[in-house]
Design a protein around this motif. Structure first.
Motif, PDB file in Angstrom:
ATOM      1  N   VAL A   1      -4.169   8.331  -2.588  1.00  0.00           N
ATOM      2  CA  VAL A   1      -3.924   9.746  -2.911  1.00  0.00           C
ATOM      3  C   VAL A   1      -5.036  10.607  -2.327  1.00  0.00           C
ATOM      4  N   ASP A   2      -4.781  11.931  -2.304  1.00  0.00           N
ATOM      5  CA  ASP A   2      -5.832  12.871  -1.926  1.00  0.00           C
ATOM      6  C   ASP A   2      -5.583  14.205  -2.614  1.00  0.00           C
ATOM      7  N   GLY A   3      -6.318  15.233  -2.222  1.00  0.00           N
ATOM      8  CA  GLY A   3      -6.202  16.532  -2.868  1.00  0.00           C
ATOM      9  C   GLY A   3      -4.878  17.221  -2.644  1.00  0.00           C
ATOM     10  N   GLY A   4      -4.055  16.717  -1.733  1.00  0.00           N
ATOM     11  CA  GLY A   4      -2.722  17.267  -1.517  1.00  0.00           C
ATOM     12  C   GLY A   4      -1.636  16.511  -2.262  1.00  0.00           C
ATOM     13  N   SER A   5      -2.004  15.474  -2.995  1.00  0.00           N
ATOM     14  CA  SER A   5      -1.028  14.728  -3.802  1.00  0.00           C
ATOM     15  C   SER A   5      -0.819  15.496  -5.102  1.00  0.00           C
TER      16      SER A   5
ATOM     17  N   LEU B   1       0.879  -1.169   0.000  1.00  0.00           N
ATOM     18  CA  LEU B   1       0.000   0.000   0.000  1.00  0.00           C
ATOM     19  C   LEU B   1       0.919   1.223   0.000  1.00  0.00           C
ATOM     20  N   ILE B   2       0.910   1.969  -1.085  1.00  0.00           N
ATOM     21  CA  ILE B   2       1.767   3.147  -1.224  1.00  0.00           C
ATOM     22  C   ILE B   2       0.915   4.387  -0.957  1.00  0.00           C
ATOM     23  N   ASP B   3       1.226   5.100   0.113  1.00  0.00           N
ATOM     24  CA  ASP B   3       0.441   6.263   0.555  1.00  0.00           C
ATOM     25  C   ASP B   3       1.126   7.549   0.094  1.00  0.00           C
ATOM     26  N   LEU B   4       0.468   8.248  -0.844  1.00  0.00           N
ATOM     27  CA  LEU B   4       0.991   9.516  -1.368  1.00  0.00           C
ATOM     28  C   LEU B   4       0.153  10.704  -0.919  1.00  0.00           C
ATOM     29  N   ARG B   5      -0.688  10.517   0.082  1.00  0.00           N
ATOM     30  CA  ARG B   5      -1.539  11.625   0.520  1.00  0.00           C
ATOM     31  C   ARG B   5      -0.701  12.787   1.044  1.00  0.00           C
ATOM     32  N   GLN B   6      -1.087  14.000   0.642  1.00  0.00           N
ATOM     33  CA  GLN B   6      -0.414  15.240   1.039  1.00  0.00           C
ATOM     34  C   GLN B   6       1.050  15.296   0.607  1.00  0.00           C
ATOM     35  N   ASN B   7       1.421  14.503  -0.393  1.00  0.00           N
ATOM     36  CA  ASN B   7       2.781  14.555  -0.938  1.00  0.00           C
ATOM     37  C   ASN B   7       2.815  15.607  -2.039  1.00  0.00           C
TER      38      ASN B   7
END
Length: 475
Positions: free
Chosen positions: A299-303, A238-244
């Motif tokens: 991902v999210d809106g900060g990615s 699971l690769i978490d790119l949120r807020q990246n």
């Protein structure tokens, strides 16, 4: 693109002295010198500038600092492009910009930019910074620092107010939408790491990896983290790119190549609607290191930027499921070039396109599975300046009641501080070894937010959905 702030469990801010754009960067690693660009090469075009400079120096009624005039002219040229991703960085800002992607620094942990002469939190947080509990979010404006008004001040001066010795505290007055509130943050040494990982508590065969930016060594950090978690039993990712917010282009190319078969597209580049070239997965990029186990990307809106390149490459070239909310939507590439005095120019030079040729600028990447945090996760922090008590009808009482409901102390939400709210507060104080007063003072408000942050981190519906998706893939 979501316009909501960072959820509580991501309320970590890093203070870096640089004017970096909201939404992150994709930029080249190399820093070619600008020394060869002499003004003599275009003397006719610059004659007006020389005349103005001389006029001010000779006739202005007060003494003029020539360095400030030149700095202002350089900044004015980049500002005139009306491109938030193009900027001139003076020596101090350039040095801090480099530090933000390597090494460590002292501060509270927030990347800032100037917007309408006000400092604004510009990008996602450095993980584990001291401001994690402060509740600051992307797009928060800093109106005052320890009582000093910030409007109109140079960014470097504002940062000098906020930075300080480890263990000292700084008081920030924050404006978020129509709300103004104070936040106290204790300074510390901020290490700049980019990859964090562990086995998922729910399934020890799932390696959960968070990538917080794409800095100079992120590709190597990712490879080492995958190797370490494989030894511990991970067989899926699971690769978490949120807020990246993004980072170096060469790093994301190396990293995406690890997850793709050689020859599969990672990214394309375009200028004036013409395709300039493309990058494909290869042994040259990944040194033969491949990840062939099942993968889900969060991902999210900060990615933004490099995060979007990575997610789009895996989605379109390898059919990797993307979970979360629509990404930021930043589809341009910047080069970073240095002057002889070590100041720098960050300049937009081209567009980047997904493997299928899509330009995500201002639209973002739509996940395959859309899921977000609950609304209460985006509410502003409780006031620490006044005590909330029975029969109060302040606007933030509704926020307090929503927090208490999320923590299981209320079943319904009201806009007033009723007897039911008082009883809920008393129970919370009792459960957390606080003085039982039924009133929300600074100590109680802070602990409510800490418990809510912990609750969100534990329940995290976006992560849970990603784990569920990955579990279905490996069954």
């Amino acid at each position: 693109m979501s316009d909501q702030g960072i959820p509580f469990h991501r309320h970590i801010i890093s203070l870096i002295c640089m004017a970096i754009i909201s939404g992150g960067l994709v930029f080249y690693f190399q820093k070619p010198s600008l020394a060869s660009y002499s003004t003599s090469q275009s003397s006719d075009e610059l004659e007006k500038i020389h005349q103005l400079y001389t006029k001010i120096q000779n006739e202005y009624y007060q003494e003029v600092n020539s360095d400030l005039l030149i700095e202002g002219a350089l900044k004015g040229m980049t500002d005139s492009l009306a491109d938030p991703y193009t900027s001139y960085l003076n020596q101090e800002a350039a040095a801090s910009f480099t530090t933000s992607l390597s090494g460590e620094f002292e501060g509270i942990g927030a990347t800032l930019q100037l917007v309408d002469d006000l400092p604004e939190v510009a990008q996602s947080p450095v993980k584990n910074s001291p401001a994690e509990k402060s509740g600051l979010r992307v797009h928060d404006q800093i109106l005052q620092v320890d009582g000093r008004i910030t409007k109109g001040l140079p960014l470097s001066e504002i940062v000098s107010f906020i930075r300080g010795e480890k263990g000292t505290s700084v008081q920030l007055q924050i404006k978020r939408a129509d709300e103004i509130f104070d936040v106290a943050v204790v300074r510390d040494v901020i290490p700049v790491y980019s990859v964090y990982g562990q086995l998922a508590s729910e399934n020890s065969t799932i390696g959960q990896i968070e990538i917080v930016n794409f800095s100079q060594n992120t590709a190597l950090e990712l490879k080492e983290m995958i190797e370490e978690l494989r030894k511990e039993g991970a067989t899926s990712w699971l690769i978490d790119l949120r807020q990246n917010p993004g980072g170096y282009l060469d790093q994301v190319e190396k990293m995406a190549s690890m997850f793709l078969e050689d020859g599969e597209k990672i990214v394309q580049f375009s200028l004036k609607n013409q395709i300039l070239g493309e990058v494909v997965a290869s042994q040259k990029l990944d040194q033969g290191f491949k990840v062939q186990e099942p993968v889900v990307v969060l991902v999210d809106g900060g990615s933004a930027s490099a995060s979007e390149i990575f997610a789009a490459a895996l989605k379109e070239s390898a059919n990797v499921p993307i979970v979360g909310t629509t990404t930021y939507g930043k589809g341009t590439v910047q080069s970073v070039s240095s002057f002889q005095d070590q100041s720098e120019l960050k300049l937009t030079v081209q567009k980047w396109l997904t493997p299928s040729g899509n330009w995500l600028h201002e639209t973002g990447l739509e996940p395959d599975i859309v899921i977000d945090f609950p609304e209460y996760a985006y509410l502003i922090p409780l006031s620490k300046k006044q005590t909330l008590k029975l029969n109060d009808e302040l606007a933030e009482i509704s926020t307090l009641n929503q927090f208490l409901q999320a923590l299981g102390y209320l079943t319904t939400v009201e806009n007033s501080y009723s007897l039911v709210t008082k009883q809920a507060v008393e129970q919370f104080q009792m459960d957390n070894q606080l003085e039982v007063t039924g009133e929300v003072d600074q100590e109680t408000a802070s602990l409510i937010e800490i418990r809510l942050s912990q609750h969100l981190k534990k329940t995290d519906p976006m992560r849970q959905k990603a784990l569920e998706t990955l579990t279905e893939m490996i069954q």
